[in-house]
Design a protein around this motif. Structure first.
Motif, PDB file in Angstrom:
ATOM      1  N   UNK A 154       0.936  -1.024   0.018  1.00  0.00           N
ATOM      2  CA  UNK A 154      -0.049   0.002  -0.132  1.00  0.00           C
ATOM      3  C   UNK A 154       0.778   1.309  -0.104  1.00  0.00           C
ATOM      4  N   UNK A 155       2.080   1.067   0.723  1.00  0.00           N
ATOM      5  CA  UNK A 155       2.870   2.314   0.771  1.00  0.00           C
ATOM      6  C   UNK A 155       3.586   2.523  -0.445  1.00  0.00           C
ATOM      7  N   UNK A 156       4.151   1.390  -1.205  1.00  0.00           N
ATOM      8  CA  UNK A 156       4.647   1.537  -2.507  1.00  0.00           C
ATOM      9  C   UNK A 156       3.407   2.258  -3.572  1.00  0.00           C
ATOM     10  N   UNK A 157       2.378   1.549  -3.691  1.00  0.00           N
ATOM     11  CA  UNK A 157       1.245   2.262  -4.253  1.00  0.00           C
ATOM     12  C   UNK A 157       1.043   3.693  -4.032  1.00  0.00           C
ATOM     13  N   UNK A 158       0.997   4.058  -2.833  1.00  0.00           N
ATOM     14  CA  UNK A 158       0.997   5.542  -2.437  1.00  0.00           C
ATOM     15  C   UNK A 158       2.079   6.340  -2.872  1.00  0.00           C
ATOM     16  N   UNK A 159       3.357   5.720  -3.032  1.00  0.00           N
ATOM     17  CA  UNK A 159       4.334   6.470  -3.625  1.00  0.00           C
ATOM     18  C   UNK A 159       4.276   6.774  -4.941  1.00  0.00           C
ATOM     19  N   UNK A 160       3.574   5.822  -5.531  1.00  0.00           N
ATOM     20  CA  UNK A 160       3.259   5.665  -7.147  1.00  0.00           C
ATOM     21  C   UNK A 160       2.305   6.915  -7.379  1.00  0.00           C
ATOM     22  N   UNK A 161       1.352   6.971  -6.505  1.00  0.00           N
ATOM     23  CA  UNK A 161       0.419   8.273  -6.659  1.00  0.00           C
ATOM     24  C   UNK A 161       1.067   9.552  -6.329  1.00  0.00           C
ATOM     25  N   UNK A 162       2.009   9.602  -5.584  1.00  0.00           N
ATOM     26  CA  UNK A 162       2.837  10.766  -5.336  1.00  0.00           C
ATOM     27  C   UNK A 162       3.609  11.240  -6.374  1.00  0.00           C
ATOM     28  N   UNK A 163       4.386  10.280  -7.003  1.00  0.00           N
ATOM     29  CA  UNK A 163       5.208  10.528  -8.436  1.00  0.00           C
ATOM     30  C   UNK A 163       4.438  10.961  -9.321  1.00  0.00           C
ATOM     31  N   UNK A 164       2.995  10.231  -9.547  1.00  0.00           N
ATOM     32  CA  UNK A 164       2.284  10.535 -10.437  1.00  0.00           C
ATOM     33  C   UNK A 164       1.777  11.757 -10.608  1.00  0.00           C
ATOM     34  N   UNK A 165       1.630  12.431  -9.265  1.00  0.00           N
ATOM     35  CA  UNK A 165       1.078  13.859  -8.997  1.00  0.00           C
ATOM     36  C   UNK A 165       2.295  14.609  -9.350  1.00  0.00           C
ATOM     37  N   UNK A 166       3.570  14.422  -9.043  1.00  0.00           N
ATOM     38  CA  UNK A 166       4.502  15.271  -9.383  1.00  0.00           C
ATOM     39  C   UNK A 166       5.164  15.007 -10.762  1.00  0.00           C
ATOM     40  N   UNK A 167       4.370  14.276 -11.592  1.00  0.00           N
ATOM     41  CA  UNK A 167       4.471  14.128 -13.100  1.00  0.00           C
ATOM     42  C   UNK A 167       5.688  13.386 -13.322  1.00  0.00           C
ATOM     43  N   UNK A 168       6.348  12.563 -12.399  1.00  0.00           N
ATOM     44  CA  UNK A 168       7.436  11.737 -12.578  1.00  0.00           C
ATOM     45  C   UNK A 168       6.709  10.280 -12.913  1.00  0.00           C
ATOM     46  N   UNK A 169       6.351  10.237 -14.138  1.00  0.00           N
ATOM     47  CA  UNK A 169       5.718   8.991 -14.640  1.00  0.00           C
ATOM     48  C   UNK A 169       6.425   7.665 -14.474  1.00  0.00           C
ATOM     49  N   UNK A 170       7.493   7.629 -14.979  1.00  0.00           N
ATOM     50  CA  UNK A 170       8.596   6.642 -14.901  1.00  0.00           C
ATOM     51  C   UNK A 170       8.580   6.099 -13.609  1.00  0.00           C
ATOM     52  N   UNK A 171       9.039   6.898 -12.547  1.00  0.00           N
ATOM     53  CA  UNK A 171       8.703   6.264 -11.160  1.00  0.00           C
ATOM     54  C   UNK A 171       7.552   6.063 -10.844  1.00  0.00           C
ATOM     55  N   UNK A 172       6.464   6.801 -11.043  1.00  0.00           N
ATOM     56  CA  UNK A 172       4.939   6.231 -10.687  1.00  0.00           C
ATOM     57  C   UNK A 172       4.756   4.795 -11.274  1.00  0.00           C
ATOM     58  N   UNK A 173       5.393   4.573 -12.388  1.00  0.00           N
ATOM     59  CA  UNK A 173       5.167   3.342 -12.794  1.00  0.00           C
ATOM     60  C   UNK A 173       5.829   2.007 -12.069  1.00  0.00           C
ATOM     61  N   UNK A 174       7.124   2.708 -11.765  1.00  0.00           N
ATOM     62  CA  UNK A 174       7.897   1.805 -11.203  1.00  0.00           C
ATOM     63  C   UNK A 174       7.387   1.186  -9.732  1.00  0.00           C
ATOM     64  N   UNK A 175       6.978   2.161  -9.056  1.00  0.00           N
ATOM     65  CA  UNK A 175       6.256   1.945  -7.804  1.00  0.00           C
ATOM     66  C   UNK A 175       4.740   1.227  -8.252  1.00  0.00           C
ATOM     67  N   UNK A 176       3.980   1.408  -9.059  1.00  0.00           N
ATOM     68  CA  UNK A 176       2.895   0.660  -9.324  1.00  0.00           C
ATOM     69  C   UNK A 176       3.077  -0.818  -9.786  1.00  0.00           C
ATOM     70  N   UNK A 177       4.105  -1.040 -10.520  1.00  0.00           N
ATOM     71  CA  UNK A 177       4.499  -2.220 -11.214  1.00  0.00           C
ATOM     72  C   UNK A 177       5.043  -3.018  -9.971  1.00  0.00           C
ATOM     73  N   UNK A 178       5.485  -2.468  -9.122  1.00  0.00           N
ATOM     74  CA  UNK A 178       6.143  -3.235  -7.842  1.00  0.00           C
ATOM     75  C   UNK A 178       5.032  -3.769  -6.953  1.00  0.00           C
ATOM     76  N   UNK A 179       4.004  -2.681  -6.741  1.00  0.00           N
ATOM     77  CA  UNK A 179       2.660  -3.061  -5.920  1.00  0.00           C
ATOM     78  C   UNK A 179       1.812  -4.041  -6.662  1.00  0.00           C
ATOM     79  N   UNK A 180       1.844  -3.825  -7.946  1.00  0.00           N
ATOM     80  CA  UNK A 180       0.980  -4.708  -8.910  1.00  0.00           C
ATOM     81  C   UNK A 180       1.454  -6.341  -8.639  1.00  0.00           C
ATOM     82  N   UNK A 181       2.817  -6.280  -8.742  1.00  0.00           N
ATOM     83  CA  UNK A 181       3.193  -7.737  -8.580  1.00  0.00           C
ATOM     84  C   UNK A 181       3.072  -8.532  -7.448  1.00  0.00           C
ATOM     85  N   UNK A 182       3.224  -7.578  -6.151  1.00  0.00           N
ATOM     86  CA  UNK A 182       2.901  -7.988  -4.964  1.00  0.00           C
ATOM     87  C   UNK A 182       1.500  -8.439  -4.819  1.00  0.00           C
TER      88      UNK A 182
END
Length: 140
Positions: A16-44
């Motif tokens: 959940x924390x990793x997913x929330x980091x993805x939300x944060x990076x998405x809001x900061x328009x750092x889409x690559x880092x957002x995807x990295x976090x979301x993909x990690x959260x998705x896998x788990x």
């Protein structure tokens, strides 16, 4: 991080924390880092809860939003929204808020991509979108 060390990489709180980091990076328009976090959260989440669990589908929808809004890859976004919507409908039903939100996002994506036939199909399935999404008025 420390949370992952204490609870483990695949613990629901870590994910959940990793997913929330993805939300944060998405809001900061750092889409690559957002995807990295979301993909990690998705896998788990897929490993722990399964591919069709509503929490997993929420992560799929978050990834779709990055492709739709951030990276403007509407084809990839559509594919992910379709996956999430199919899962939400099967798990929660069409009238559930998650299904409706996903359908709205998909409709907006299809409209921007100029996919009028697909757009009309989703509007037929979810007529509330026309009432709630002002953007839709430009596409019918």
């Amino acid at each position: 991080g420390a949370l992952a060390e204490v609870l483990g990489e695949d613990h629901k709180s870590t994910l959940m924390t990793v997913n929330n980091l993805g939300l944060l990076y998405n809001n900061l328009e750092d889409y690559e880092k957002a995807l990295e976090c979301y993909e990690r959260a998705l896998k788990g989440s897929e490993k722990n809860l399964g591919k069709t669990h509503p929490q997993t589908l929420g992560i799929v929808m978050n990834i779709a939003v990055v492709y739709h809004v951030g990276l403007t890859d509407y084809g990839k976004a559509e594919e992910l929204y379709d996956r999430a919507l199919e899962g939400y409908e099967a798990q929660l039903g069409k009238d559930h808020e998650n299904s409706k939100t996903c359908a709205e996002n998909l409709a907006k994506c299809l409209a921007i991509a100029g996919e009028k036939l697909k757009f009309r199909k989703i509007i037929d399935e979810y007529p509330h979108i026309l009432k709630e999404a002002q953007e839709a008025k430009n596409y019918i």
